[in-house]
Design a protein around this motif. Structure first.
Motif, short mmCIF file in Angstrom:
data_model
loop_
_atom_site.label_atom_id
_atom_site.label_comp_id
_atom_site.label_asym_id
_atom_site.label_seq_id
_atom_site.Cartn_x
_atom_site.Cartn_y
_atom_site.Cartn_z
N GLY A 132 0.77 -1.24 0.00
CA GLY A 132 0.00 0.00 0.00
C GLY A 132 0.80 1.28 0.00
O GLY A 132 0.23 2.37 0.10
N MET A 133 2.10 1.20 -0.12
CA MET A 133 2.91 2.42 -0.14
C MET A 133 2.73 3.11 -1.50
O MET A 133 2.65 2.45 -2.52
CB MET A 133 4.39 2.08 0.08
N ASP A 134 2.65 4.45 -1.47
CA ASP A 134 2.42 5.17 -2.72
C ASP A 134 3.68 5.19 -3.59
O ASP A 134 4.80 5.12 -3.09
CB ASP A 134 1.92 6.59 -2.45
N ILE A 135 3.46 5.30 -4.90
CA ILE A 135 4.55 5.20 -5.88
C ILE A 135 5.60 6.30 -5.70
O ILE A 135 6.79 6.05 -5.84
CB ILE A 135 3.98 5.17 -7.31
N LYS A 136 5.16 7.50 -5.36
CA LYS A 136 6.12 8.61 -5.18
C LYS A 136 7.11 8.29 -4.05
O LYS A 136 8.31 8.48 -4.20
CB LYS A 136 5.37 9.92 -4.89
N THR A 137 6.60 7.79 -2.95
CA THR A 137 7.46 7.44 -1.81
C THR A 137 8.39 6.29 -2.17
O THR A 137 9.58 6.33 -1.85
CB THR A 137 6.60 7.06 -0.58
N ILE A 138 7.85 5.28 -2.85
CA ILE A 138 8.68 4.16 -3.27
C ILE A 138 9.81 4.65 -4.18
O ILE A 138 10.96 4.25 -4.04
CB ILE A 138 7.84 3.09 -4.00
N GLU A 165 11.17 7.62 -4.24
CA GLU A 165 12.15 8.37 -3.44
C GLU A 165 13.07 7.43 -2.66
O GLU A 165 14.27 7.67 -2.55
CB GLU A 165 11.43 9.32 -2.48
N ILE A 166 12.53 6.36 -2.13
CA ILE A 166 13.31 5.43 -1.32
C ILE A 166 14.25 4.58 -2.17
O ILE A 166 15.41 4.38 -1.82
CB ILE A 166 12.37 4.52 -0.49
N LEU A 173 14.12 4.31 -8.08
CA LEU A 173 13.50 3.88 -9.34
C LEU A 173 12.54 4.96 -9.84
O LEU A 173 11.95 5.68 -9.03
CB LEU A 173 12.73 2.58 -9.14
N SER A 174 12.37 5.05 -11.12
CA SER A 174 11.41 5.99 -11.68
C SER A 174 10.01 5.44 -11.46
O SER A 174 9.82 4.20 -11.39
CB SER A 174 11.66 6.22 -13.16
N PRO A 175 8.99 6.31 -11.34
CA PRO A 175 7.62 5.83 -11.19
C PRO A 175 7.20 4.88 -12.32
O PRO A 175 6.44 3.94 -12.08
CB PRO A 175 6.79 7.11 -11.22
N GLU A 176 7.72 5.08 -13.52
CA GLU A 176 7.39 4.20 -14.64
C GLU A 176 7.92 2.79 -14.42
O GLU A 176 7.32 1.81 -14.85
CB GLU A 176 7.94 4.75 -15.96
N ASP A 177 9.08 2.67 -13.77
CA ASP A 177 9.68 1.36 -13.52
C ASP A 177 8.94 0.59 -12.43
O ASP A 177 9.01 -0.62 -12.36
CB ASP A 177 11.14 1.48 -13.14
N ILE A 178 8.27 1.32 -11.56
CA ILE A 178 7.56 0.68 -10.46
C ILE A 178 6.22 0.21 -10.96
O ILE A 178 5.72 -0.79 -10.73
CB ILE A 178 7.37 1.66 -9.27
#
Length: 85
Positions: free
Chosen positions: A68-74, A76-77, A80-85
């Motif tokens: 449930g973690m949001d993509i922006k936070t993932i 940043e941590i 990885l780019s949001p597209e890769d996630i």
């Protein structure tokens, strides 16, 4: 594994290996190998001070997303780019 440590006259060593599958559970093989390498280190008078296991960043990001973690936070941590996630 110890060849360069001996060549460089190292007295301490950190072992590093990867788990590209993302499975971070310590297996019996991991334990056995670590124990054997520590014995080798003692024989060579090289202290094995730690062991690091590396994981596939994308696998970790997918786990975070499933929890449930949001993509922006993932992003940043992990870096990885949001597209890769």
């Amino acid at each position: 594994m110890f060849r360069i440590a001996v060549y460089k006259l190292t007295t301490k060593l950190i072992l590093v290996h990867n788990h590209p599958s993302g499975n971070t559970n310590v297996s019996d093989l991991d334990k056995s190998l670590t124990n054997r390498l520590m014995v080798v280190g003692q024989l060579l008078e090289i202290q094995v001070i730690d062991q690091l296991k590396l994981e596939n960043t994308l696998h970790i990001a997918k786990k975070m997303k499933l929890k449930g973690m949001d993509i922006k936070t993932i992003s940043e941590i992990t870096g990885l780019s949001p597209e890769d996630i």
